[in-house]
Scaffold this motif. Sequence first.
Motif, mmCIF file in Angstrom:
data_model
loop_
_atom_site.group_PDB
_atom_site.id
_atom_site.type_symbol
_atom_site.label_atom_id
_atom_site.label_comp_id
_atom_site.label_asym_id
_atom_site.label_seq_id
_atom_site.Cartn_x
_atom_site.Cartn_y
_atom_site.Cartn_z
ATOM 1 N N ILE A 93 0.810 -1.226 0.000
ATOM 2 C CA ILE A 93 0.000 0.000 0.000
ATOM 3 C C ILE A 93 0.841 1.273 0.000
ATOM 4 O O ILE A 93 0.297 2.371 -0.079
ATOM 5 N N THR A 94 2.164 1.126 0.073
ATOM 6 C CA THR A 94 3.055 2.287 0.157
ATOM 7 C C THR A 94 3.569 2.659 -1.233
ATOM 8 O O THR A 94 4.130 1.817 -1.929
ATOM 9 N N PRO A 95 3.382 3.907 -1.650
ATOM 10 C CA PRO A 95 3.892 4.310 -2.970
ATOM 11 C C PRO A 95 5.417 4.227 -3.009
ATOM 12 O O PRO A 95 6.067 4.284 -1.956
ATOM 13 N N VAL A 96 5.957 4.082 -4.196
ATOM 14 C CA VAL A 96 7.417 4.038 -4.315
ATOM 15 C C VAL A 96 7.971 5.427 -4.049
ATOM 16 O O VAL A 96 7.301 6.444 -4.255
ATOM 17 N N MET A 102 9.478 2.999 -10.467
ATOM 18 C CA MET A 102 8.169 2.728 -11.061
ATOM 19 C C MET A 102 8.173 1.441 -11.886
ATOM 20 O O MET A 102 7.240 0.656 -11.813
ATOM 21 N N ARG A 103 9.212 1.222 -12.688
ATOM 22 C CA ARG A 103 9.212 0.119 -13.637
ATOM 23 C C ARG A 103 9.173 -1.251 -12.978
ATOM 24 O O ARG A 103 8.469 -2.135 -13.450
ATOM 25 N N LEU A 104 9.890 -1.438 -11.918
ATOM 26 C CA LEU A 104 9.909 -2.749 -11.272
ATOM 27 C C LEU A 104 9.043 -2.787 -10.019
ATOM 28 O O LEU A 104 8.118 -3.582 -9.914
ATOM 29 N N LEU A 107 5.172 -1.555 -10.387
ATOM 30 C CA LEU A 107 4.393 -2.533 -11.158
ATOM 31 C C LEU A 107 4.097 -3.778 -10.327
ATOM 32 O O LEU A 107 2.998 -4.328 -10.393
ATOM 33 N N ALA A 108 5.066 -4.222 -9.532
ATOM 34 C CA ALA A 108 4.826 -5.377 -8.654
ATOM 35 C C ALA A 108 3.786 -5.031 -7.588
ATOM 36 O O ALA A 108 2.867 -5.815 -7.329
ATOM 37 N N LYS A 109 3.908 -3.867 -6.990
ATOM 38 C CA LYS A 109 2.929 -3.449 -5.987
ATOM 39 C C LYS A 109 1.527 -3.374 -6.597
ATOM 40 O O LYS A 109 0.556 -3.822 -5.992
ATOM 41 N N TYR A 110 1.452 -2.808 -7.788
ATOM 42 C CA TYR A 110 0.150 -2.654 -8.427
ATOM 43 C C TYR A 110 -0.447 -4.020 -8.781
ATOM 44 O O TYR A 110 -1.650 -4.229 -8.633
ATOM 45 N N LEU A 163 8.098 12.070 -15.799
ATOM 46 C CA LEU A 163 7.101 12.127 -14.728
ATOM 47 C C LEU A 163 5.705 12.417 -15.281
ATOM 48 O O LEU A 163 4.716 11.858 -14.800
ATOM 49 N N GLN A 164 5.619 13.266 -16.288
ATOM 50 C CA GLN A 164 4.319 13.535 -16.906
ATOM 51 C C GLN A 164 3.763 12.270 -17.560
ATOM 52 O O GLN A 164 2.565 11.993 -17.464
ATOM 53 N N ALA A 165 4.639 11.500 -18.201
ATOM 54 C CA ALA A 165 4.197 10.241 -18.815
ATOM 55 C C ALA A 165 3.740 9.252 -17.753
ATOM 56 O O ALA A 165 2.716 8.570 -17.916
#
Length: 180
Positions: A93-96, A102-104, A107-110, A163-165
């Motif tokens: 539940i904790t954001p990176v 983000m890439r690894l 995506l695993a958290k999501y 970051l915008q992407a």
Amino acid sequence: MPAQKQALTIELALLGLVRGQSLHPYELFQQVQARDGLGCIWRIKQSHLYAMLDRLEAEGYLRHHLEVQGSRPPRKIFSITAQGEAIFTEWVITPVARGRDMRLEFLAKYYFACREGNTVAAQLLARQIDCCREWLAENDAKAIALPEGSFERLVLQYRSGQLQAVLAWLEGCQNSLAEV
């Protein structure tokens, strides 16, 4: 018990796979390799996975029992401990903390947040969107303070584009969840 090291993302993902079902190492390996799941994110050697399972058990996050298989050697069946459950639940539940994660890691958290249900997935997305917006604002503030055309400003502008992407992708995920 020895002093604990911070678990790696892939190790925390292994805890997520063991949650709710006891598995032997080869079953875990197959799940990690599945193209419709974590296999989209990682490639891992079977021997490395086995070493991570041993480490997670030594740290108290997993435990095993032996399953008798007739004339074949018994095999280890892993299950998650209360300590493993707690660290996994907090992780998912904790954001990176950094855009490069983000890439690894995200995506695993999501992946696991979606397995927990739309509410958990939506909460993770909302928290990560807030973090990304904060990173973008900080990055843009740094860029504006630099001379036009300077290399450092160009690098920060590149990061802003990334970051915008990421934000656009996260918001797309959020919209998809809302439609379900």
